[in-house]
Scaffold this motif. Structure first.
Motif, PDB file in Angstrom:
ATOM      1  N   GLU A  83      40.382  71.867  32.355  1.00  0.00           N
ATOM      2  CA  GLU A  83      40.311  72.476  33.518  1.00  0.00           C
ATOM      3  C   GLU A  83      41.419  73.906  33.698  1.00  0.00           C
ATOM      4  O   GLU A  83      42.322  73.586  32.931  1.00  0.00           O
ATOM      5  N   PRO A  84      40.819  74.704  34.395  1.00  0.00           N
ATOM      6  CA  PRO A  84      42.043  75.628  34.396  1.00  0.00           C
ATOM      7  C   PRO A  84      43.373  75.440  34.952  1.00  0.00           C
ATOM      8  O   PRO A  84      44.262  76.108  34.676  1.00  0.00           O
ATOM      9  N   ASP A  85      43.498  74.700  35.696  1.00  0.00           N
ATOM     10  CA  ASP A  85      45.153  74.280  36.178  1.00  0.00           C
ATOM     11  C   ASP A  85      45.810  73.153  34.989  1.00  0.00           C
ATOM     12  O   ASP A  85      46.731  72.692  35.747  1.00  0.00           O
ATOM     13  N   HIS A  86      45.092  72.765  34.007  1.00  0.00           N
ATOM     14  CA  HIS A  86      45.582  71.954  32.979  1.00  0.00           C
ATOM     15  C   HIS A  86      47.181  72.433  32.645  1.00  0.00           C
ATOM     16  O   HIS A  86      47.306  73.553  32.324  1.00  0.00           O
ATOM     17  N   VAL A  87      47.867  71.335  32.721  1.00  0.00           N
ATOM     18  CA  VAL A  87      49.309  71.557  31.937  1.00  0.00           C
ATOM     19  C   VAL A  87      49.526  70.497  30.769  1.00  0.00           C
ATOM     20  O   VAL A  87      48.873  69.606  31.008  1.00  0.00           O
ATOM     21  N   ALA A  88      50.417  70.855  30.124  1.00  0.00           N
ATOM     22  CA  ALA A  88      50.624  69.862  28.743  1.00  0.00           C
ATOM     23  C   ALA A  88      50.948  68.590  28.993  1.00  0.00           C
ATOM     24  O   ALA A  88      50.408  67.581  28.253  1.00  0.00           O
ATOM     25  N   THR A  89      51.727  68.205  30.010  1.00  0.00           N
ATOM     26  CA  THR A  89      51.753  66.988  30.603  1.00  0.00           C
ATOM     27  C   THR A  89      50.758  66.105  31.000  1.00  0.00           C
ATOM     28  O   THR A  89      50.620  64.824  31.173  1.00  0.00           O
ATOM     29  N   ASP A  90      49.867  66.782  31.434  1.00  0.00           N
ATOM     30  CA  ASP A  90      48.271  66.056  31.877  1.00  0.00           C
ATOM     31  C   ASP A  90      47.933  64.906  31.112  1.00  0.00           C
ATOM     32  O   ASP A  90      47.374  63.859  31.013  1.00  0.00           O
ATOM     33  N   VAL A  91      48.003  65.145  29.545  1.00  0.00           N
ATOM     34  CA  VAL A  91      47.633  64.383  28.484  1.00  0.00           C
ATOM     35  C   VAL A  91      48.670  62.899  28.628  1.00  0.00           C
ATOM     36  O   VAL A  91      48.310  61.902  27.746  1.00  0.00           O
ATOM     37  N   LEU A  92      49.584  63.020  29.400  1.00  0.00           N
ATOM     38  CA  LEU A  92      50.454  61.644  29.556  1.00  0.00           C
ATOM     39  C   LEU A  92      49.887  60.739  30.500  1.00  0.00           C
ATOM     40  O   LEU A  92      50.488  59.447  30.720  1.00  0.00           O
ATOM     41  N   THR A  93      49.198  61.122  31.271  1.00  0.00           N
ATOM     42  CA  THR A  93      48.536  60.271  32.373  1.00  0.00           C
ATOM     43  C   THR A  93      47.413  59.373  32.064  1.00  0.00           C
ATOM     44  O   THR A  93      46.485  59.851  30.760  1.00  0.00           O
TER      45      THR A  93
END
Length: 106
Positions: free
Chosen positions: A96-106
């Motif tokens: 998604e456009p608002d993705h940040v690197a730490t999203d993969v940690l959840t």
């Protein structure tokens, strides 16, 4: 969500079969709204060594990407490539456009 068909190809024999494959692939992409994003320009290796060619095709959705790959039109020309190149091909969803690197940690 945008999806991508990505291929890392090596040992490509640019003979008549590959030429035919290239002449026919665009018509297989059109019904699924696929388009080349990366195709043929050698990557610049920043870390490690790179061998081969990178191809990235974008599709509006994973369903369309899978539909293209499984379509009779693409399946008909696929052996023209697989008999004349080694490599790996994958389908992957974008973020998604608002993705940040730490999203993969959840």
């Amino acid at each position: 969500m945008t999806a991508y068909a990505i291929a890392h190809l090596t040992d490509v024999d640019r003979g008549p079969d590959i030429v035919e494959y290239l002449q026919r692939i665009d018509a297989t992409l059109a019904p699924f709204e696929g388009r080349f994003l990366v195709h043929g320009d050698p990557p610049e290796a920043l870390e490690g060594e790179w061998e081969g060619t990178l191809v990235v095709i974008g599709f509006p959705t994973r369903r369309q990407a899978r539909g293209w790959y499984d379509s009779p039109a693409y399946r008909e020309i696929l052996p023209l490539r697989t008999r004349n190149a080694r490599g790996i091909a994958v389908l992957v969803d974008g973020v998604e456009p608002d993705h940040v690197a730490t999203d993969v940690l959840t």
